[in-house]
Design an enzyme around this catalytic site. Sequence first.
Site, mmCIF file in Angstrom:
data_model
loop_
_atom_site.group_PDB
_atom_site.id
_atom_site.type_symbol
_atom_site.label_atom_id
_atom_site.label_comp_id
_atom_site.label_asym_id
_atom_site.label_seq_id
_atom_site.Cartn_x
_atom_site.Cartn_y
_atom_site.Cartn_z
ATOM 1 N N SER A 72 28.133 -30.640 -9.292
ATOM 2 C CA SER A 72 26.787 -31.213 -9.385
ATOM 3 C C SER A 72 25.754 -30.097 -9.545
ATOM 4 O O SER A 72 24.801 -30.226 -10.314
ATOM 5 C CB SER A 72 26.479 -32.086 -8.167
ATOM 6 O OG SER A 72 26.654 -31.362 -6.973
ATOM 7 N N ASP B 70 32.397 -23.707 -14.469
ATOM 8 C CA ASP B 70 31.664 -24.971 -14.289
ATOM 9 C C ASP B 70 30.521 -25.079 -15.287
ATOM 10 O O ASP B 70 30.328 -26.104 -15.946
ATOM 11 C CB ASP B 70 31.087 -25.056 -12.864
ATOM 12 C CG ASP B 70 32.136 -24.835 -11.802
ATOM 13 O OD1 ASP B 70 33.330 -24.843 -12.138
ATOM 14 O OD2 ASP B 70 31.757 -24.652 -10.630
HETATM 15 C C1 GLA Z 1 34.012 -23.209 -8.169
HETATM 16 C C2 GLA Z 1 33.336 -22.098 -8.972
HETATM 17 C C3 GLA Z 1 34.091 -21.830 -10.282
HETATM 18 C C4 GLA Z 1 35.570 -21.610 -10.022
HETATM 19 C C5 GLA Z 1 36.148 -22.698 -9.124
HETATM 20 C C6 GLA Z 1 37.554 -22.432 -8.727
HETATM 21 O O1 GLA Z 1 33.925 -24.420 -8.845
HETATM 22 O O2 GLA Z 1 32.001 -22.448 -9.274
HETATM 23 O O3 GLA Z 1 33.515 -20.719 -10.940
HETATM 24 O O4 GLA Z 1 35.811 -20.342 -9.481
HETATM 25 O O5 GLA Z 1 35.374 -22.877 -7.946
HETATM 26 O O6 GLA Z 1 38.392 -22.454 -9.807
#
Ligand code: GLA
Length: 387
Positions: free
Chosen positions: A128, A173
């Site tokens: 989010s 993300d």
């Molecule tokens: C979170 C972080 C990502 C990644 C994941 C694990 O979502 O924001 O950058 O490291 O954890 O894969």
Amino acid sequence: MTHDQLLQAFAALYGKQAESVFFAPGRVNLIGEHTDYNGGPVFPCALTFGTYLLLARNNADVLRFRSLNMPQAWETDITAERSPLPDRSWVNYPLGTIAQMEKAGLTIHCGFDMLFYGDVPQGAGLSSSASIEVVTAFAFNNLYGSPFGLVQIARFAQEAEHVFAGVNCGIMDQFASACGKREHAICLDCNSLEYELVPLNMNGVKIVLSNTCSPHKLESSLYNKRVAECGEALRMLQKEMKVKCLADVSSDELKKYAAIIKDETVYRRALHVVSETERTKKAVKALKSGDLALFGQLMNESHISLRDNYEVTGFELDTMAEAAWNTDGVIGSRMTGGGFGGCTVSLVREDAVERFISQVGAEYRQKAGIKPEFYVADAGDGARRLI
Ligand code: GLA
């Protein structure tokens, strides 16, 4: 909330019409967990839910931040120095993103009234916060003639997370939110940032997200600790071999140099990263060749490695994954995202989805004492302008 309801909410709050509306999605990662900040591959897809941003210019030379999800409203002068707000304020996500864009040369010439609304469940590991950052970067980029590309938008958003939210995250993300495509997953090499959109040809199989609904405090400090442990493993290996990032080390090399990493915990962190990198590459190939059974098996192995070697799962996520593994029609299941709570992602045969939800839901509720939530997810498009 429909678009009309959002427009009405904006008009009610600001006493005028919104001039533009933008959207950026959350994401679910199918496999490739905690590999991004180690230069490895990830395989997420953008979701169809995310964050909406409605904007209109104002004549007061202020940036006004409001959200339909959070009570705090905040405003600042367009020329004010940007620094993070205390108490993990949600405003840090959009404000931090604007600050990174300004650092890169963007000048905001007039005030803007902004209204954010997100339909990504918060704290569920579905990004989010990345969707708030990316929708902000995409909107200001678009309003100022799109000087930056999508990859740069993802970088601004990631930098905002580092500097304004204090989480040293990788780029997965924000990248998925910016660059996602309907009915595709993104195979992203986090070292080169080269990526390939892979069609999700999953005849009769659905992606089901199971939200443990378990609170996960401390998550950012534990996350940063994992990032630091990987850095330590890399520094030690670099004494013996020429390597740029942990994901470039093979299982055989890690075995060969095991004795250099004296700390057993740090070794297990490296073992996860190295094996997850290999699993992710195999999984992408398996999906491309239609071998969903292999893909599912690799998902299960990923969870086990995150549980035993990376230690980012915990009772709730393990209970949810195990309940899925015991259910007919499940092809694979694992935690998704940073961990320490949040969601699992499962591939479930379409005709078994209803049974999955009732069976896994009942088992999880009985063992964890928490009522879970389930979402059947579709892979959606990345950030865009709606109006
Ligand atoms: C979170 C972080 C990502 C990644 C994941 C694990 O979502 O924001 O950058 O490291 O954890 O894969």
